[in-house]
Enzyme design. Structure first.
Site, short mmCIF file in Angstrom:
data_model
loop_
_atom_site.label_atom_id
_atom_site.label_comp_id
_atom_site.label_asym_id
_atom_site.label_seq_id
_atom_site.Cartn_x
_atom_site.Cartn_y
_atom_site.Cartn_z
CB CYS A 2 -0.91 0.02 1.23
SG CYS A 2 -2.01 -1.40 1.36
N GLY A 28 -0.50 0.21 -5.08
CA GLY A 28 -1.81 -0.39 -4.86
C GLY A 28 -2.85 0.16 -5.81
CG ASN A 101 2.86 0.02 3.14
OD1 ASN A 101 2.41 -1.02 2.65
ND2 ASN A 101 4.09 0.44 2.91
N GLY A 102 1.53 -2.30 5.34
CA GLY A 102 2.22 -3.38 6.02
C GLY A 102 1.26 -4.49 6.39
CE1 TYR A 256 7.07 -6.19 -10.24
CE2 TYR A 256 5.78 -5.70 -8.29
CZ TYR A 256 5.84 -5.96 -9.65
OH TYR A 256 4.70 -5.98 -10.38
CB THR A 302 10.65 -3.66 -12.15
OG1 THR A 302 9.28 -3.35 -11.93
CG2 THR A 302 11.43 -3.38 -10.89
CG ASP A 364 10.46 -10.35 -14.79
OD1 ASP A 364 10.41 -9.14 -14.49
OD2 ASP A 364 9.45 -11.05 -14.91
CG ASP A 365 10.75 -7.70 -11.14
OD1 ASP A 365 10.19 -8.54 -10.42
OD2 ASP A 365 10.15 -7.04 -12.01
#
Length: 503
Positions: A2, A28, A101-102, A256, A302, A364-365
């Protein structure tokens, strides 16, 4: 993952919060919300959808006030109902609204404790639990006007009870804005200011890019365990509120999630990704000494900086072989496996001339389920590639994330219980190579030697909070598997009853 924003300004903050949320949209896309304080009352608008879709002119006109918080969300477990959009709100004491966030790892225990104290938790969100826990501690002050010390004492008690990852911003009616970060600093939080002719405005956000976008100057990162309190009259107070804080930021932010133009904990995200490319390129040259690669192609976006550094170090051409449709959301957070597969071809289209007759190295990441990787390799072959090799800037992801990243359950991770050759066979690659964890840690850590360790549990299974056992992971599996998400997707989408200011 988030994104959060909080501002105490000298004029209306609705547009500033909106603009900040738009540059945090990558964190998000499930829901968005803004709360402002106007005439000693909250003005709230939140709903499922992107920022640009949630807030219409009529909503912005109602979101008056010189202080407020904002949130963009995607769900890490269970319901993606609009009723779980943030910020959340409680009316006592004072009136408090919170954005988080978390992910808390002891949510069930905390919720049970709140019920015993006759506090009602209306959703399945751990963020609402965190809000009620803060409210309960502030209730103990018995003061009509909070002092900074009283706010910090409450945060210290929250730290003592909660486990997991959290960066949060909360508005307290008639008092001010408080922002705080978990004692390990797992999730990011940055503090900034804007000097005006009439005074100083303050802002907190998940990433520095949010401050850059609205003209605020970055002051510093909020330290692990630290709390920041900004009174409504613009006074700034800070205090360390954790007993034994220790830096251990989530390394996947750099792999990412974070934008490359952000700086987190004094680490340039862009520079860390360039370092990842240099490390991975060196490993490819060492382990694939007789490689027959003709071109390096990133899987946007990314990995672009990583792939470019690999190509430079290996003296190979770098080409953009895929064009991305920017109006399709992330695939690995979509609710069903079949829907994810369909989404890949909606998201990417191959430029055939960059593949025809060539041995290509796709970069790719990371690789999570492997579904996207398999589809992309198939697209490369259909575009005419002779051989398709695959390089991951991150090590094998073998364990679920419990700190706020929506990753699949253990059995849904392609690398769980498999070696590189088995993974290559499943996704259809002629060869696959992963970054070493030690190289990844060094690639990020060399940008800030003050950070001695990172949260790397998805790679090594070592959970930094030391409270995650198999029972908890089994519980997480029940919340996160595709069937659970499909069942919970459309539950409780009527948000009207939760709004302080109706849309």
């Amino acid at each position: 993952m988030c994104g959060i924003v909080g501002i105490v300004g000298l004029s209306s903050v609705n547009q500033t919060i909106y603009d900040a949320l738009t540059v945090l949209q990558h964190r998000g896309q499930d829901a968005a919300g803004i709360v402002t304080v106007d005439k000693n009352a909250f003005r709230l608008r939140k709903a499922n959808g992107l920022v640009k879709d949630v807030f219409e002119i009529k909503h912005m006109q109602r979101l008056q006030g010189n202080a407020g918080i904002g949130h963009v969300r995607y769900p890490t477990a269970g319901s993606s109902s609009a009723s779980e959009a943030q910020p959340f709100y409680v009316n006592s004491p004072f009136g408090i609204s919170l954005a988080h966030n978390g992910n808390l790892t002891n949510t069930v225990e905390l919720a049970e404790g709140l019920i015993k104290k006759r506090r009602h938790v209306n959703t399945t969100s751990d963020s609402e639990v965190l809000l009620n826990l803060l409210a309960d501690e502030l209730q103990e002050t018995r003061s009509l006007t909070l002092s900074a010390d009283e706010v910090f004492d409450a945060i210290a008690k929250v730290h003592a009870q909660t486990r997991g990852a959290y960066a949060a911003a909360a508005m307290i009616i008639g008092q001010g804005l408080v922002a705080f970060r978990d004692p390990f600093g797992i999730r990011p939080l940055v503090l900034g200011k804007n000097e005006t002719p009439t005074g100083t405005e303050y802002m907190v956000a998940s990433e520095s890019v949010a401050l850059d976008a609205v003209g605020f100057e970055v002051m510093r990162d909020v330290a692990p365990g630290e709390a920041v309190y900004i009174s409504l009259d613009g006074q700034l107070f800070t205090r360390q509120c954790a007993v034994e804080p220790s830096y251990a930021p989530c390394i996947f932010e750099f792999v990412y999630f974070a934008r490359p133009d952000s700086s987190i904990d004094k680490v340039s995200v862009y520079a860390s990704r360039v370092n990842m490319g240099a490390k991975l390129g060196a490993k490819i040259q060492k382990e694939w000494e007789d490689y027959d690669i003709d071109v390096v192609i990133p899987i946007p976006e990314t990995s672009c900086d990583i792939a470019l550094e690999i190509a430079r170090g290996m003296d190979l051409p770098y080409r953009q072989g895929f064009v991305k449709n920017r109006y399709i959301g992330r695939t690995f957070i979509m609710p069903g496996q079949q829907e994810r597969k369909k989404s890949v071809r909606r998201k990417l289209n191959a430029i055939k001339t960059e593949f025809t007759g060539k041995n290509v190295l796709l970069v790719d990441d990371s690789i999570v389920r492997g579904t996207t990787s398999e589809q992309i390799i198939e697209m490369a072959r259909e575009a005419g590639a002779k051989k398709v090799y695959f390089a991951s800037a991150a090590p094998e992801i073998r364990f679920p994330n419990v700190y706020g990243i929506d990753m699949p359950t253990t059995n849904e991770l392609i690398a769980h219980g498999r070696d590189a050759d088995e993974i290559a066979k499943i996704i259809g690659a002629d060869g696959i190579i992963f970054q070493d964890l030690s190289d990844l840690v060094e690639a990020v850590g060399m940008e800030n030697p003050e950070i001695k360790r990172f949260e790397t549990s998805v790679f090594d299974g070592h959970y930094i909070t030391n409270d995650v056992d198999q029972a908890y992971l089994d519980h997480l599996t029940q919340l996160r598997n595709d069937d659970a998400k499909a069942n919970n997707k459309d539950i409780g989408t009527n948000l009207e009853m939760h709004n302080v200011c109706h849309p």
